[in-house]
Design a protein around this motif. Structure first.
Motif, PDB file in Angstrom:
ATOM      1  N   SER A 156      -6.487  -3.610  10.119  1.00 17.65           N
ATOM      2  CA  SER A 156      -6.772  -2.324  10.077  1.00 17.65           C
ATOM      3  C   SER A 156      -8.076  -2.013   9.296  1.00 17.65           C
ATOM      4  N   SER A 157      -8.834  -2.907   9.096  1.00 19.50           N
ATOM      5  CA  SER A 157     -10.423  -2.721   8.647  1.00 19.50           C
ATOM      6  C   SER A 157     -11.006  -1.848   9.742  1.00 19.50           C
ATOM      7  N   PRO A 158     -11.884  -1.078   9.233  1.00 18.28           N
ATOM      8  CA  PRO A 158     -12.583  -0.107   9.948  1.00 18.28           C
ATOM      9  C   PRO A 158     -13.456  -0.844  11.094  1.00 18.28           C
ATOM     10  N   LEU A 159     -13.830  -0.339  12.126  1.00 16.54           N
ATOM     11  CA  LEU A 159     -14.509  -0.909  13.330  1.00 16.54           C
ATOM     12  C   LEU A 159     -15.744   0.093  13.113  1.00 16.54           C
ATOM     13  N   LYS A 160     -16.927  -0.495  12.614  1.00 18.48           N
ATOM     14  CA  LYS A 160     -18.124   0.038  12.188  1.00 18.48           C
ATOM     15  C   LYS A 160     -19.077   0.320  13.411  1.00 18.48           C
ATOM     16  N   ILE A 161     -19.430   1.454  13.720  1.00 20.14           N
ATOM     17  CA  ILE A 161     -20.232   1.694  14.907  1.00 20.14           C
ATOM     18  C   ILE A 161     -21.434   2.476  14.293  1.00 20.14           C
ATOM     19  N   GLY A 162     -22.759   1.890  14.573  1.00 27.33           N
ATOM     20  CA  GLY A 162     -24.081   2.595  14.123  1.00 27.33           C
ATOM     21  C   GLY A 162     -24.836   3.118  15.074  1.00 27.33           C
ATOM     22  N   ILE A 163     -25.315   4.403  15.029  1.00 27.11           N
ATOM     23  CA  ILE A 163     -25.889   5.188  15.664  1.00 27.11           C
ATOM     24  C   ILE A 163     -27.245   5.941  15.053  1.00 27.11           C
ATOM     25  N   SER A 164     -28.110   5.749  15.638  1.00 30.64           N
ATOM     26  CA  SER A 164     -29.545   6.758  15.456  1.00 30.64           C
ATOM     27  C   SER A 164     -29.594   7.806  16.377  1.00 30.64           C
ATOM     28  N   LEU A 165     -29.699   9.025  15.617  1.00 30.79           N
ATOM     29  CA  LEU A 165     -29.796  10.017  16.274  1.00 30.79           C
ATOM     30  C   LEU A 165     -30.865  11.077  16.128  1.00 30.79           C
ATOM     31  N   SER A 166     -31.398  11.721  16.717  1.00 33.04           N
ATOM     32  CA  SER A 166     -32.472  12.859  16.378  1.00 33.04           C
ATOM     33  C   SER A 166     -31.809  14.158  15.791  1.00 33.04           C
ATOM     34  N   LEU A 181      -8.228  -1.356  18.973  1.00 30.40           N
ATOM     35  CA  LEU A 181      -7.554  -2.767  18.740  1.00 30.40           C
ATOM     36  C   LEU A 181      -6.951  -2.596  17.620  1.00 30.40           C
ATOM     37  N   GLY A 182      -6.288  -1.737  17.230  1.00 32.98           N
ATOM     38  CA  GLY A 182      -5.546  -1.108  15.915  1.00 32.98           C
ATOM     39  C   GLY A 182      -6.563  -0.736  14.627  1.00 32.98           C
ATOM     40  N   ARG A 183      -7.738  -0.779  14.734  1.00 30.26           N
ATOM     41  CA  ARG A 183      -8.761  -0.706  13.846  1.00 30.26           C
ATOM     42  C   ARG A 183      -9.441   0.672  14.013  1.00 30.26           C
ATOM     43  N   PRO A 184      -9.377   1.480  12.763  1.00 31.10           N
ATOM     44  CA  PRO A 184      -9.889   2.743  12.921  1.00 31.10           C
ATOM     45  C   PRO A 184     -11.358   2.974  12.916  1.00 31.10           C
ATOM     46  N   VAL A 185     -11.849   3.709  13.837  1.00 32.10           N
ATOM     47  CA  VAL A 185     -13.487   3.742  14.286  1.00 32.10           C
ATOM     48  C   VAL A 185     -13.886   4.778  13.186  1.00 32.10           C
ATOM     49  N   GLU A 186     -14.970   4.135  12.549  1.00 25.27           N
ATOM     50  CA  GLU A 186     -15.989   4.632  11.613  1.00 25.27           C
ATOM     51  C   GLU A 186     -17.504   4.552  12.228  1.00 25.27           C
ATOM     52  N   ILE A 187     -17.679   5.773  12.340  1.00 22.36           N
ATOM     53  CA  ILE A 187     -19.331   6.141  12.914  1.00 22.36           C
ATOM     54  C   ILE A 187     -20.122   6.254  11.787  1.00 22.36           C
ATOM     55  N   LYS A 188     -21.392   5.528  11.723  1.00 19.59           N
ATOM     56  CA  LYS A 188     -22.454   5.889  10.786  1.00 19.59           C
ATOM     57  C   LYS A 188     -23.709   6.228  11.769  1.00 19.59           C
ATOM     58  N   VAL A 189     -23.967   7.543  11.401  1.00 19.66           N
ATOM     59  CA  VAL A 189     -24.984   7.998  11.933  1.00 19.66           C
ATOM     60  C   VAL A 189     -26.194   8.426  11.066  1.00 19.66           C
TER      61      VAL A 189
END
Length: 404
Positions: free
Chosen positions: A30-40, A70-78
């Motif tokens: 259950s650990s977050p799946l961390k997704i990093g994104i750079s946006l304007s 895969l059972g992991r919550p998605v966590e988005i870092k923008v």
């Protein structure tokens, strides 16, 4: 007991070899799946950057409702790159080395995608990106990059050429004019069409490229009207597309076929700027729009309105492209059972991946192998008219007169 401990150690080692991170070994993974994104979020690309942010955030919310990846919550870092190539490099370096994100998604624009993709490649990360499709992106030959649109941006007019050249020779236009903004994502679209038309015997009677600071396009359209072509191919972006239409209305010039690469593909801006009735019969190319028949489109629209309000016509296609980037990740994770970047890269180079913007596959450099849809304004709405197997309506020609 020693044997049991040995077997356990081997099993854990095998899990890490398959790309499962340490947290995945905890109960429930259950650990977050961390997704990093750079946006304007500021600067020249801010409007589109914010549209991409809405698409990414909506996808994360929807995928988390379904149980995550895969059972992991998605966590988005923008993080904000302020539309700066230098800042986008810093952002992705920090996201990968300091924030320790598991996955990165792409920014907006080819200008920012090129340096960002290089950083992802350096650290072995996959780079699923929805908004950087210029030729120089793919000239880097990066195998970790995947552009989430049907084709390279400069191939946006190919489907219009396909349609015209499927017509019987006696029904095709005999003459063509080309009016092009001096822009790397506008002029090449018209030039590609011109090459194919001339090879098929369609005579060029006018070809003009105008600078981006051209405020009055009446002289350009006057020259075209004097040449009286059957078809006008306009390599446009946004404001110049509206300016061309206004000049055509003023000069009472109405070609039998009119294709505009950009500007005309906005479901809200185009009718607002030129008048709803003056959109009728104009061709453009699209990947997603409110009337799209792509699987999941209605659900996307409903979820978008529930989260952000408004109506379907207020949804920018950049939001759908960003949402589709998430769809690609969810599918590859489900197929492989891992979020290991090397596995993602290897797997995405095989098969076909359905999204809101079409069924996608890529070459070795991340360029999509498909084509955009040919859409036409019919009854006040963008409508798919080609290819025939996806058409919602037959193409309408000749173009109706301007309503003024």
């Amino acid at each position: 007991m020693r044997l049991l401990r040995l077997f356990a150690a081997v099993a854990v080692t095998a899990l890490f070899a398959r790309g499962v991170v340490a947290e995945d070994l905890k109960a429930g993974t259950s650990s977050p799946l961390k997704i990093g994104i750079s946006l304007s979020l500021t600067g020249d690309f801010a409007d589109s950057g914010k549209a991409a942010q809405r698409g990414y955030a909506l996808w994360a919310a929807e995928v988390n409702k379904a149980g995550g990846i895969l059972g992991r919550p998605v966590e988005i870092k923008v993080v904000n790159d302020a539309s700066s190539p230098d800042q986008v490099v810093t952002n992705y370096q920090n996201l990968i080395t300091q924030e320790k994100v598991d996955i990165v998604f792409g920014p907006f624009s080819s200008l920012l995608t090129i340096p960002a993709a290089r950083i992802a490649k350096r650290y072995g990360y996959s780079f699923i990106e929805p908004a950087g499709g210029g030729p120089h992106v793919f000239e880097q030959h990066l195998n970790n990059l995947f552009f989430v649109q049907p084709a390279q941006t400069v191939k946006g007019g190919d489907v219009f050429a396909d349609y015209i050249l499927t017509l019987p020779p006696d029904q095709r236009p005999k003459t063509a004019a080309y009016a092009k903004l001096d822009d790397p994502f506008a002029a090449p679209i018209a030039d590609n069409i011109k090459t194919r038309f001339e090879a098929a015997g369609i005579k060029t009677v006018y070809d003009q490229t105008y600078p981006s600071e051209s405020a009055d396009l009446t002289p350009i359209i006057a020259g075209i009207a004097a040449a009286n072509p059957d078809v006008l191919v306009s390599g446009t972006q946004a404001s110049d597309a509206y300016g061309q239409v206004k000049a055509m209305i003023q000069l009472k010039f109405n070609p039998k076929w009119l294709f505009m690469s950009n500007g005309a593909n906005s479901p809200t801006e185009f009718p607002d700027k030129v008048g709803a009735k003056n959109t009728e019969g104009v061709f453009t190319s699209s990947d997603w729009y409110p009337g799209s028949s792509a699987a999941g489109s209605k659900e996307f629209i409903n979820a978008y309105i529930a989260m952000y309000g408004g109506d379907a016509n207020g949804i920018d296609n950049t939001s759908a492209e960003a949402y589709s980037a998430g769809m690609v990740l969810a599918q590859v994770a489900k197929k492989t059972g891992t979020i290991d970047n090397a596995s993602i890269i290897e797997t995405l180079h095989r098969g076909v991946w359905p999204t809101l913007v079409g069924d996608l596959s890529w070459d070795a450099d991340g360029a999509p192998k498909g084509e955009y849809l040919l859409t036409q304004w019919i009854g006040g709405k963008l409508t798919t008219v080609f290819p025939a197997n996806q058409a919602q309506h037959a193409p309408v020609s000749p173009k109706s007169n301007w309503a003024q």
